[in-house]
Scaffold this active site. Sequence first.
Site, short mmCIF file in Angstrom:
data_model
loop_
_atom_site.label_atom_id
_atom_site.label_comp_id
_atom_site.label_asym_id
_atom_site.label_seq_id
_atom_site.Cartn_x
_atom_site.Cartn_y
_atom_site.Cartn_z
N PRO A 1 0.85 -1.32 -0.07
CA PRO A 1 0.08 -0.09 0.06
C PRO A 1 0.87 1.23 -0.07
O PRO A 1 1.85 1.30 0.67
CB PRO A 1 -0.76 -0.20 1.31
N MET A 2 0.67 2.00 -0.87
CA MET A 2 1.23 3.25 -0.86
C MET A 2 0.48 4.46 -1.28
O MET A 2 -0.06 4.67 -2.40
CB MET A 2 2.56 3.30 -2.16
N CYS B 1 2.56 3.22 9.64
CA CYS B 1 3.05 4.50 9.10
C CYS B 1 3.29 5.45 10.19
O CYS B 1 2.68 5.40 11.19
CB CYS B 1 1.52 5.19 8.42
N LYS C 1 -0.27 -4.99 8.95
CA LYS C 1 1.02 -4.27 8.39
C LYS C 1 1.70 -3.84 9.44
O LYS C 1 1.30 -2.68 9.94
CB LYS C 1 1.05 -3.88 7.15
N ASN D 1 8.45 -7.29 4.33
CA ASN D 1 8.56 -5.93 3.52
C ASN D 1 9.73 -5.31 3.84
O ASN D 1 10.36 -5.31 4.89
CB ASN D 1 7.35 -5.20 3.71
N ARG E 1 8.40 0.21 -3.39
CA ARG E 1 8.92 1.08 -4.42
C ARG E 1 9.57 0.64 -5.73
O ARG E 1 9.58 0.94 -6.59
CB ARG E 1 9.99 2.00 -3.66
#
Length: 332
Positions: free
Chosen positions: A12-13, A95, A134, A206, A229
């Site tokens: 997810p970005m 995040c 996550k 990840n 990325r």
Amino acid sequence: MKRLDRTLSVAPMMEWTDRHCRFFHRLLTRRTLLYTEMVTTGAVLRGDRARLLAYDPAEHPLAIQLGGSDPRALAECARIAADLGYDEVNLNVGCPSDRVQEGRFGACLMAEPALVGEGVAAMKAAVRVPVTVKCRIGIDDQDPEETLDAFTRTVVAAGADALIVHARKAWLDGLSPRENRDIPPLDYDRVYRLKQRNPTLEIAINGGVASLESAAAQLRHVDGVMMGRAAYQDPWRLLAVDPKVFGQPAPCDTPRQAALALVPYIERELARGTRLHAIARHAVGLFHAVPGARLFRRHLATHGVKPGAGAQVFLDALALVRDDADMRTAAA
Ligand SMILES: Cc1cc2nc3c(=O)[nH]c(=O)nc-3n(C[C@H](O)[C@H](O)[C@H](O)COP(=O)(O)O)c2cc1C
């Protein structure tokens, strides 16, 4: 419960993995699990829900990532997402942005495993699709050797179906979100030990996985790899995922074919008022080591951003790339 294959996923970005990006990625790989950008519970419950949660059926298998910490709000959002057909609900515990910390969610929840557990349990009770988390290996001065195990015990007891671990700490004080993706050192071994201690728990790793070869190496230690990325910036890598990781043919033979397959989508979206740039920006890195790749990128950057730019701009950019077939003739 339907089993989802998490062997390879695209992370997810925010601002990157929007619905246009995901539709494009689907032209490159059928099997990779795709994630939405993080959507906060507040936005789902009080925002423009139809716009925020819209996706194309072609995007399946598709996981939604939620940001929040209130168990009731999380459960409500999970239910809304599952009703819309999302295949997995994932909770963001990684995040580090200030905005997210003020909302008491994201990475700061690494310090509140009990609250995460309540959220996971509430979501599990609300939906039949898998609920995953996550997370990071830790935050600030936590000792990941202890806290990651304790965190895992709590979320597994709450019913989490899988854990995706970004293999570095988040430092909540003093680093920007961007710095927090590079500066805290990667510790893959910590994630491998977590897998060894929880052999029946599905764990994906990840962070810093830059190629499919590295992903394959990771798969000797963990169940899945999430690429961020490297998948976004070099989407051509995704074309090799189905053959190399899943032993199945790719949806398209070449990057050019994938670009051409995107054109009907571009036309459809332009007719709905979407700007070309909103779609084409995700495809600028599609060509790699092909003459004209830079011209493609530059053409889209210069002309694709102009108001009113149409699908022809995309086709003109494509015409600047040497055809793969020409390359083969030239090499013969
Ligand atoms: C532009 C950008 C936005 C991101 N937004 C999110 C997000 O919404 N939710 C999340 O869990 N992680 C987010 N991340 C972190 C990625 O999911 C991933 O954990 C991180 O980039 C490390 O993986 P990588 O080295 O393969 O890129 C974001 C990363 C980038 C580069």
